[in-house]
Design a protein around this motif. Structure first.
Motif, short mmCIF file in Angstrom:
data_model
loop_
_atom_site.label_atom_id
_atom_site.label_comp_id
_atom_site.label_asym_id
_atom_site.label_seq_id
_atom_site.Cartn_x
_atom_site.Cartn_y
_atom_site.Cartn_z
N ARG A 6 9.11 59.07 52.20
CA ARG A 6 7.74 59.55 51.99
C ARG A 6 6.86 58.43 51.46
NH1 ARG A 6 5.52 64.51 51.77
NH2 ARG A 6 7.51 65.61 51.70
N GLU A 99 20.94 67.82 54.44
CA GLU A 99 20.32 67.33 53.21
C GLU A 99 21.40 67.02 52.18
OE1 GLU A 99 16.46 68.58 50.56
OE2 GLU A 99 17.87 70.16 51.08
N LEU A 139 11.55 74.10 56.65
CA LEU A 139 10.82 73.81 55.42
C LEU A 139 11.26 74.71 54.27
CD1 LEU A 139 7.28 73.37 57.01
CD2 LEU A 139 8.68 71.55 56.02
N ASP A 140 11.55 75.96 54.58
CA ASP A 140 12.02 76.89 53.54
C ASP A 140 13.41 76.53 53.03
OD1 ASP A 140 9.69 78.35 53.65
OD2 ASP A 140 10.51 79.94 54.93
N ARG A 142 14.87 73.42 52.86
CA ARG A 142 15.08 72.15 52.15
C ARG A 142 14.96 72.36 50.65
NH1 ARG A 142 9.57 68.72 53.73
NH2 ARG A 142 8.08 70.13 52.72
N SER A 144 14.52 69.70 48.46
CA SER A 144 13.64 68.69 47.91
C SER A 144 12.51 68.39 48.89
CB SER A 144 14.41 67.39 47.63
OG SER A 144 13.53 66.32 47.31
N GLU A 145 11.29 68.23 48.35
CA GLU A 145 10.17 67.86 49.21
C GLU A 145 10.28 66.41 49.66
OE1 GLU A 145 6.41 68.80 47.57
OE2 GLU A 145 6.73 70.98 47.66
N GLU A 146 11.21 65.66 49.09
CA GLU A 146 11.47 64.31 49.57
C GLU A 146 12.25 64.33 50.88
OE1 GLU A 146 10.40 61.29 48.42
OE2 GLU A 146 9.14 62.49 47.07
N THR A 147 12.83 65.46 51.22
CA THR A 147 13.49 65.61 52.52
C THR A 147 12.42 66.04 53.52
OG1 THR A 147 15.54 66.31 51.44
CG2 THR A 147 15.31 66.79 53.80
N LEU A 148 12.15 65.18 54.50
CA LEU A 148 11.06 65.41 55.42
C LEU A 148 11.54 66.09 56.70
CD1 LEU A 148 9.21 61.97 55.07
CD2 LEU A 148 9.02 64.02 53.65
N GLY A 175 3.40 72.78 59.18
CA GLY A 175 3.81 72.04 58.00
C GLY A 175 4.74 70.88 58.24
N ASP A 177 6.19 67.21 58.68
CA ASP A 177 5.81 66.00 57.95
C ASP A 177 5.50 64.83 58.88
OD1 ASP A 177 6.22 66.88 55.12
OD2 ASP A 177 8.26 67.22 55.85
#
Length: 288
Positions: A6, A99, A139-140, A142, A144-148, A175, A177
């Motif tokens: 990211r 992940e 998206l739901d 994952r 971590s938000e660091e996982t794109l 959504g 990335d």
């Protein structure tokens, strides 16, 4: 420690990402100074299983490869998850598993199984709505938000350019990335993609030797407002003819004297892979 993917994508320059398929290739990419690597499903199928890119490898086999590569390098790793290995629920399990194995980003496409290489004819795509649902599921899932989550559409070669752009818009709204419109036919199409999406979200492009891309370099992509230049099969595309040359020479001559200057030896391989460091580390666990 390597920068997060990211953070790398916050830069305005294009990110060149070579394809890898095992621990050795990942190590070579890291030592060469690249900032990220791409686990190509095609190259994993080619190198590990000797099979074409026709969706023949399983989620478990890819996840195992992710874990092996993650153990070898801290580089951000973009992982090709093909269609997500099933419907939205399968996608969620895939995201959770990959992940946990160490993937930094998961690239999912909207092909219908059995999928095939993006530069091959005969592809089919699922409905746009189904792919949107799969993106939401990813998206739901994952942690971590660091996982794109990267969304790829193969619709251009199936339904045409307008449908591919519409899908890209919907995937952006869902959504994703980063967006990947696979196999544009000419520079005009790439310019249109860059102008429409490049200021909103990172754009991905495949630079495949023998593929259909109208551009050949990362610098060209940067000028077109793309942010990620994937070179998914370049290592293998060089390795295969080199291996064929070596094997032919060995079969004909019974030795490899003519190729010795092009080869490294065992000691160099051990140095490359850090054998001395591992042996030194083992000494701290020696007790009288």
């Amino acid at each position: 420690m390597a920068d997060s993917l990211r953070k790398l994508l916050e830069a305005k320059t294009v990110l060149s990402v070579p394809g890898v398929y095992d621990g050795l290739s990942a190590r070579l990419v890291e030592l060469a100074g690249f900032k990220a690597a791409f686990l190509s499903g095609a190259c994993l199928s080619f190198a590990r299983f000797g099979r074409p890119d026709l969706g023949l490898i399983s989620a478990a086999e890819v996840a195992e490869s992710v874990a092996v590569i993650r153990e070898r390098t801290p580089l951000p790793l973009i992982v090709d998850i093909d269609t997500g290995f099933g419907n939205a629920l399968n996608v969620q399990r895939t995201v959770t598993t990959f992940e946990r194995a160490g993937a930094s980003a998961l690239q999912m496409e909207d092909q219908l199984m059995p999928k095939r290489c993006g530069h091959m004819l005969g592809k089919q795509v699922i409905s746009c709505g189904e792919m949107v649902g799969k993106i939401h599921a990813a998206l739901d899932a994952r942690r971590s938000e660091e996982t794109l989550i990267f969304a790829r559409t193969d619709a251009l070669g199936v339904n045409g350019f307008d449908d591919a752009l519409e899908r890209a818009e919907r995937y952006l709204e869902a959504g994703a990335d980063a967006i990947f419109v696979e196999a544009p036919k000419d520079l005009t199409q790439m310019q249109a993609i860059g102008e429409r999406f490049g200021s909103q979200i990172p754009l991905i492009h495949n630079l495949v030797e023998g593929g259909k891309s109208p551009v050949r370099s990362a610098s060209e992509l940067e000028e077109l407002n793309y942010r990620i230049a994937l070179f998914p099969a370049s290592l293998l595309h060089l390795f295969i003819p080199a291996a064929q040359q070596l094997l032919s020479q060995l079969r004909i001559d019974g030795h490899l004297e003519k190729l010795h200057d092009q080869m490294i030896d065992l000691s160099e391989v051990n140095a490359l892979l850090g054998a001395d460091e591992l042996l030194a580390k083992s000494k701290q666990y020696e007790y009288e």
